[in-house]
Design a protein around this motif. Structure first.
Motif, PDB file in Angstrom:
ATOM      1  N   GLY A  36      91.914  22.261  -8.901  1.00 57.72           N
ATOM      2  CA  GLY A  36      90.612  22.731  -8.470  1.00 57.72           C
ATOM      3  C   GLY A  36      89.571  21.664  -8.723  1.00 57.72           C
ATOM      4  O   GLY A  36      89.881  20.552  -9.176  1.00 57.72           O
ATOM      5  N   HIS A  37      88.329  22.010  -8.414  1.00 60.04           N
ATOM      6  CA  HIS A  37      87.236  21.065  -8.575  1.00 60.04           C
ATOM      7  C   HIS A  37      86.499  21.331  -9.881  1.00 60.04           C
ATOM      8  O   HIS A  37      86.345  22.475 -10.313  1.00 60.04           O
ATOM      9  CB  HIS A  37      86.268  21.178  -7.400  1.00 60.04           C
ATOM     10  N   ASP A  38      86.020  20.278 -10.493  1.00 57.15           N
ATOM     11  CA  ASP A  38      85.229  20.422 -11.714  1.00 57.15           C
ATOM     12  C   ASP A  38      83.919  21.134 -11.398  1.00 57.15           C
ATOM     13  O   ASP A  38      83.300  20.898 -10.352  1.00 57.15           O
ATOM     14  CB  ASP A  38      84.944  19.049 -12.322  1.00 57.15           C
ATOM     15  N   VAL A  39      83.509  22.008 -12.293  1.00 56.74           N
ATOM     16  CA  VAL A  39      82.267  22.747 -12.126  1.00 56.74           C
ATOM     17  C   VAL A  39      81.085  21.794 -12.261  1.00 56.74           C
ATOM     18  O   VAL A  39      81.053  20.947 -13.166  1.00 56.74           O
ATOM     19  CB  VAL A  39      82.174  23.864 -13.192  1.00 56.74           C
ATOM     20  N   ASN A  40      80.130  21.928 -11.360  1.00 56.43           N
ATOM     21  CA  ASN A  40      78.930  21.095 -11.443  1.00 56.43           C
ATOM     22  C   ASN A  40      78.220  21.330 -12.770  1.00 56.43           C
ATOM     23  O   ASN A  40      77.956  22.475 -13.140  1.00 56.43           O
ATOM     24  CB  ASN A  40      77.976  21.409 -10.290  1.00 56.43           C
TER      25      ASN A  40
END
Length: 337
Positions: A36-40
């Motif tokens: 998944g993508h890292d949380v902003n």
């Protein structure tokens, strides 16, 4: 608070990172950058927790007030022990996401935190343990019990263990609630496991995330059963699925004996259905006293449908394929009852 989230890009780990940032905390996440993508807003560190060099590099990014470990579910105890040992100089506290499967009596007996745990050494590899003939205990449970011992060996009273049963909500990757929502939306007569009044205790992922953060900031130690203190009846659960999806389905409540005779697999082909006496008899009063707050499960169902219907994209996971009965098998059983 300054925390480290092991994981942090999907489902529980993502919600923990989001909620911690909302609290104004400083958040570092550690993962391989694959799922998944890292949380902003977080400080991402990428690496493999099974590699000593990566753990040492991570430890140098500290210190942190607490670690919340959401990424060890598929790791053997010895890998958890290695991570805890490597990070101990940089961390004051360890919050470990475990499971009710660590109890020797699950799912046959009612459980509290005083119930006996399965026995597994803290340095066991992935070969340790077994799954019983009736599906309990499980090798998974042995492995997770050993992981708890590994963390305790390193952190002692500075360790907390969260033991959820079933976690549902937006971002779910296993597919239990999404399957029921999709089945309700499809409509028609569909199988439902009697009795309709059976209470179940799944818990919302966002409530687990908030409780994990509460424990990261506390001084408590030991285990907490993280299950919904009120729960919902199975009929209430399905009614909410029908209401949210606008489905015109009609549940056909079938006796568990008949379902078993027809070869329906508990827990997977009809998600959340299990006849064992202790499956939904896990006492969470200690967690409630320590700050666990659970929203009504109808809200969980509503928000999961909104996520799912809005092109929800769960992380691809092999467990999702295990859940849900094939339409042909369901139709055959319905024609016989």
């Amino acid at each position: 608070m300054k925390i480290l989230v092991m994981g942090g890009t999907w489902f529980l780990g993502k919600h923990i990172a989001d909620h911690a940032l909302t609290r104004g905390w400083s958040v570092t996440t550690f993962n391989r950058g694959r799922s998944g993508h890292d949380v902003n807003g977080v400080e991402p560190v990428h690496g493999d927790r099974r590699r000593g060099a990566d753990l040492q590099r991570l430890a140098a990014c500290g210190p942190w007030d607490a670690v919340i470990d959401t990424s060890s579910s598929e790791l053997p105890p010895r890998e958890v022990l290695s991570a805890a040992t490597a990070l101990r100089p940089a961390v004051q506290r360890w919050v470990h996401v475990s499971t009710v499967s660590v109890y020797a009596g699950w799912p046959h007996q009612s459980l509290t935190e005083a119930s006996p745990l399965l026995d597994c050494p803290p340095d066991a590899d992935d070969s340790y343990g077994y799954t019983g003939a009736d599906g309990s205990p499980t090798k998974y449970g042995f492995q997770k019990a050993g992981s708890e011992r590994a963390v305790t060996e390193v952190f002692g009273d500075a360790a907390v263990f969260l033991r959820p049963g079933v976690i549902l909500g937006p971002g779910e990757y296993v597919g239990r609630l999404p399957w029921w929502l999709a089945r309700a939306k499809r409509g028609g007569r569909f199988l439902a496991p009697a009795p309709a009044g059976q209470h179940i205790q799944p818990v919302d992922v966002r409530d687990v995330a908030d409780f994990a953060l509460t424990q990261a900031a506390s001084t408590a130690s030991g285990g907490f059963n993280v299950t919904h203190p009120e729960g919902i009846t199975f009929s209430g659960f399905l009614d909410a699925c029908l209401a949210e999806t606008g489905g015109a389905g009609a549940p056909v409540w079938v006796d568990p004996v008949v379902l078993t005779e027809q070869g329906v697999k508990q827990w997977t082909e009809l998600p959340l259905w299990r006849t064992h006496a202790g499956a939904w008899a896990v006492d969470s009063s200690r967690a409630v006293a320590a700050g666990l707050e659970c929203r009504p499960l109808a809200e969980t169902i509503r928000d999961t449908w909104r996520w799912w219907a809005g092109d929800g994209r769960p992380v691809d996971h092999p467990r999702r394929a295990e859940h849900g009965i094939a339409p042909e098998k369901e139709a055959k059983i319905l024609s016989s009852v």
